[in-house]
Scaffold this active site. Structure first.
Site, PDB file in Angstrom:
ATOM      1  N   GLY A  14      48.707  66.947  -4.382  1.00 36.52           N
ATOM      2  CA  GLY A  14      48.834  65.543  -3.962  1.00 36.52           C
ATOM      3  C   GLY A  14      47.664  64.715  -4.480  1.00 36.52           C
ATOM      4  N   ARG A  75      52.807  69.443  -9.514  1.00 40.14           N
ATOM      5  CA  ARG A  75      52.982  70.717  -8.812  1.00 40.14           C
ATOM      6  C   ARG A  75      53.607  71.664  -9.832  1.00 40.14           C
ATOM      7  NH1 ARG A  75      53.208  67.054  -4.171  1.00 40.14           N
ATOM      8  NH2 ARG A  75      51.453  67.732  -2.926  1.00 40.14           N
ATOM      9  N   ASP A 106      44.536  72.144  -0.380  1.00 37.82           N
ATOM     10  CA  ASP A 106      44.669  73.530   0.043  1.00 37.82           C
ATOM     11  C   ASP A 106      45.429  74.406  -0.970  1.00 37.82           C
ATOM     12  OD1 ASP A 106      44.278  75.200   2.379  1.00 37.82           O
ATOM     13  OD2 ASP A 106      46.476  75.267   2.420  1.00 37.82           O
ATOM     14  N   THR A 129      41.898  65.518  -1.079  1.00 41.00           N
ATOM     15  CA  THR A 129      43.110  65.374  -0.262  1.00 41.00           C
ATOM     16  C   THR A 129      42.878  64.321   0.806  1.00 41.00           C
ATOM     17  OG1 THR A 129      44.468  66.425   1.448  1.00 41.00           O
ATOM     18  CG2 THR A 129      42.374  67.466   1.008  1.00 41.00           C
ATOM     19  N   ASP A 131      44.221  64.307   3.596  1.00 43.04           N
ATOM     20  CA  ASP A 131      44.436  64.886   4.935  1.00 43.04           C
ATOM     21  C   ASP A 131      43.162  65.358   5.640  1.00 43.04           C
ATOM     22  OD1 ASP A 131      47.114  64.486   4.571  1.00 43.04           O
ATOM     23  OD2 ASP A 131      47.557  66.547   3.969  1.00 43.04           O
ATOM     24  N   ASP A 133      41.860  68.211   5.608  1.00 44.69           N
ATOM     25  CA  ASP A 133      42.179  69.459   6.322  1.00 44.69           C
ATOM     26  C   ASP A 133      41.539  70.698   5.716  1.00 44.69           C
ATOM     27  OD1 ASP A 133      43.666  69.378   4.015  1.00 44.69           O
ATOM     28  OD2 ASP A 133      45.522  70.072   4.916  1.00 44.69           O
ATOM     29  N   ARG A 175      50.640  66.615   7.469  1.00 46.23           N
ATOM     30  CA  ARG A 175      51.670  67.575   7.846  1.00 46.23           C
ATOM     31  C   ARG A 175      51.149  68.634   8.821  1.00 46.23           C
ATOM     32  NH1 ARG A 175      56.641  68.207   6.420  1.00 46.23           N
ATOM     33  NH2 ARG A 175      56.555  66.364   5.128  1.00 46.23           N
TER      34      ARG A 175
HETATM   35  P1  ADP Z   1      47.678  70.514  -2.651  1.00 48.65           P
HETATM   36  O1  ADP Z   1      46.653  71.060  -3.579  1.00 48.65           O
HETATM   37  O2  ADP Z   1      47.581  69.030  -2.525  1.00 48.65           O
HETATM   38  O3  ADP Z   1      47.683  71.251  -1.314  1.00 48.65           O
HETATM   39  P2  ADP Z   1      50.159  71.940  -3.430  1.00 48.65           P
HETATM   40  O4  ADP Z   1      50.215  72.744  -2.175  1.00 48.65           O
HETATM   41  O5  ADP Z   1      51.403  71.332  -3.925  1.00 48.65           O
HETATM   42  O6  ADP Z   1      49.111  70.725  -3.316  1.00 48.65           O
HETATM   43  O7  ADP Z   1      49.558  72.873  -4.568  1.00 48.65           O
HETATM   44  C1  ADP Z   1      49.351  72.387  -5.858  1.00 48.65           C
HETATM   45  C2  ADP Z   1      49.606  73.452  -6.887  1.00 48.65           C
HETATM   46  O8  ADP Z   1      48.697  74.543  -6.689  1.00 48.65           O
HETATM   47  C3  ADP Z   1      50.974  74.111  -6.839  1.00 48.65           C
HETATM   48  O9  ADP Z   1      51.960  73.350  -7.490  1.00 48.65           O
HETATM   49  C4  ADP Z   1      50.713  75.408  -7.580  1.00 48.65           C
HETATM   50  O10 ADP Z   1      50.675  75.197  -8.980  1.00 48.65           O
HETATM   51  C5  ADP Z   1      49.312  75.762  -7.116  1.00 48.65           C
HETATM   52  N1  ADP Z   1      49.398  76.709  -5.990  1.00 48.65           N
HETATM   53  C6  ADP Z   1      49.632  76.450  -4.697  1.00 48.65           C
HETATM   54  N2  ADP Z   1      49.685  77.580  -3.953  1.00 48.65           N
HETATM   55  C7  ADP Z   1      49.503  78.598  -4.823  1.00 48.65           C
HETATM   56  C8  ADP Z   1      49.461  80.023  -4.715  1.00 48.65           C
HETATM   57  N3  ADP Z   1      49.621  80.655  -3.528  1.00 48.65           N
HETATM   58  N4  ADP Z   1      49.248  80.750  -5.847  1.00 48.65           N
HETATM   59  C9  ADP Z   1      49.075  80.153  -7.039  1.00 48.65           C
HETATM   60  N5  ADP Z   1      49.124  78.825  -7.208  1.00 48.65           N
HETATM   61  C10 ADP Z   1      49.320  78.043  -6.132  1.00 48.65           C
END
Ligand code: ADP
Length: 326
Positions: A14, A75, A106, A129, A131, A133, A175
């Site tokens: 995000g 993503r 996260d 982020t 959030d 969090d 969330r």
């Molecule tokens: P944020 O970083 O804002 O929490 P996302 O949860 O969408 O956003 O995560 C961003 C990107 O990080 C994902 O699209 C993916 O490429 C990578 N990612 C997230 N979780 C994992 C994971 N468990 N293993 C490997 N890559 C991950």
């Protein structure tokens, strides 16, 4: 450990206001310290597709005040597979990038941690982020700006709420975390905040409604964090409408305006300090840590802690909100 000559930087997940200030700070601090810098576009996807550009100081000119991220964000499902991460590693080798700075939330830091472990590759994370969090840091990049956006929006809604004597449920982002809802509620003098950390809060809503939302008031606003736990603003409003038809209930979902806009002074300064600290961390030989800020001092938080531990809500804030909404 191999010496680091070139540092790659990416934004992932995000978007958050202040990411650009962080990109600028990482780029300039790295160049200042004698490193080469490469910008990787569209988060982990750019690592797989090889969308990478050499960054000079002028590539990050005039961006500190801009919301969003000039590197774009995305993503990327492939990065969650071993094959995808192998492709990303091959790109890094081919481009001669020896270390990464990942700015994201996260999920992005979870990906960074897995990658760093699999390939014994140096990564520094920055908490980007809205959030707030991530565990181990008092603040994340983007949170303060989002909070200010919420404050301005709720102030405006208050004007119409009090003119019509209405009860408003305003849904904000978060969330899994109620920082925006809780602090937003304090900043705007709301009657309550419904946050995912405290599930019983939903029943406190009932208590509030039954008390007539304080008879001395001619409008009431409740901030609700979007979340399956809280049910979101729509669901709460439906419940109140059914159970207490005497109230004129309205819902506003603030949505994506919360992510946008020029970063606040606090976020620009935070992002600049953290971006600069990321390069110091690499020079000191730190690996696989997130840069945090605690009691106004830079700290290094191992990825494992930043992503695994829940950041607790400060109960004092909840008590303050309750006390001040009488
Ligand atoms: P944020 O970083 O804002 O929490 P996302 O949860 O969408 O956003 O995560 C961003 C990107 O990080 C994902 O699209 C993916 O490429 C990578 N990612 C997230 N979780 C994992 C994971 N468990 N293993 C490997 N890559 C991950």
């Amino acid at each position: 450990m191999a010496t680091i000559k070139c540092i790659g930087i990416l934004t992932s997940g995000g978007d958050a206001p202040g990411m650009n200030a962080a990109i600028r700070a990482v780029t300039r601090s790295a160049i200042y310290a004698g490193f080469e810098v490469k910008g990787i576009y569209r988060g982990y996807r750019g690592l797989i597709t090889g969308e990478i550009k050499q960054f000079k100081t002028e590539n990050v000119s005039n961006i500190i005040q801009q919301g969003g991220t000039i590197l774009k964000t995305a993503r990327c499902k492939e990065f969650q597979t071993p094959e995808g991460r192998q492709q990303a590693y091959d790109t890094l080798k081919r481009e001669g990038i020896d270390a990464l700075v990942v700015i994201g939330g996260d999920g992005s830091l979870t990906g960074a941690r897995t990658f760093a472990q699999e390939f014994d590759y140096p990564i520094i994370g920055l908490p980007g982020t809205i959030d707030n969090d991530l565990y181990g840091t008092d603040l994340t990049i983007g949170y303060d700006t989002a909070l200010n956006t919420i404050m301005e929006a709720v102030d405006k809604i208050r004007d119409t709420a009090s003119s019509h004597e209405r009860l408003f449920f305003i849904e904000v982002m978060g969330r899994d975390a109620g920082f925006l809802a809780l602090n937003g509620a304090i900043a705007t003098g709301c009657e309550a905040a419904i946050i995912p950390e405290i599930s019983t809060e939903i029943d406190q809503l009932e208590e509030l409604v039954e008390n007539g939302f304080r008879k001395s008031k001619n409008s009431s606003i409740v901030l609700v964090a979007e979340s399956p736990t809280t049910g979101g603003a729509m669901q709460l409003a439906e419940r109140v409408k059914n159970e207490y038809p005497q109230y004129d209930v309205r819902v506003t979902i603030l949505g994506h305006i919360q992510r946008g806009g020029s970063p606040s002074a606090q976020d620009r300064i935070l992002a600049s300090r953290m971006g600069s600290a990321a390069i110091d961390a690499l020079i000191e030989g730190q690996r696989n840590v997130m840069i945090g800020i605690r009691n106004d001092e830079i700290v290094y938080v191992p990825f494992s802690k930043a992503i695994k531990f829940d950041k607790p809500i400060n109960r004092e804030l909840l008590n303050t909100l309750r006390r001040l909404s009488i």
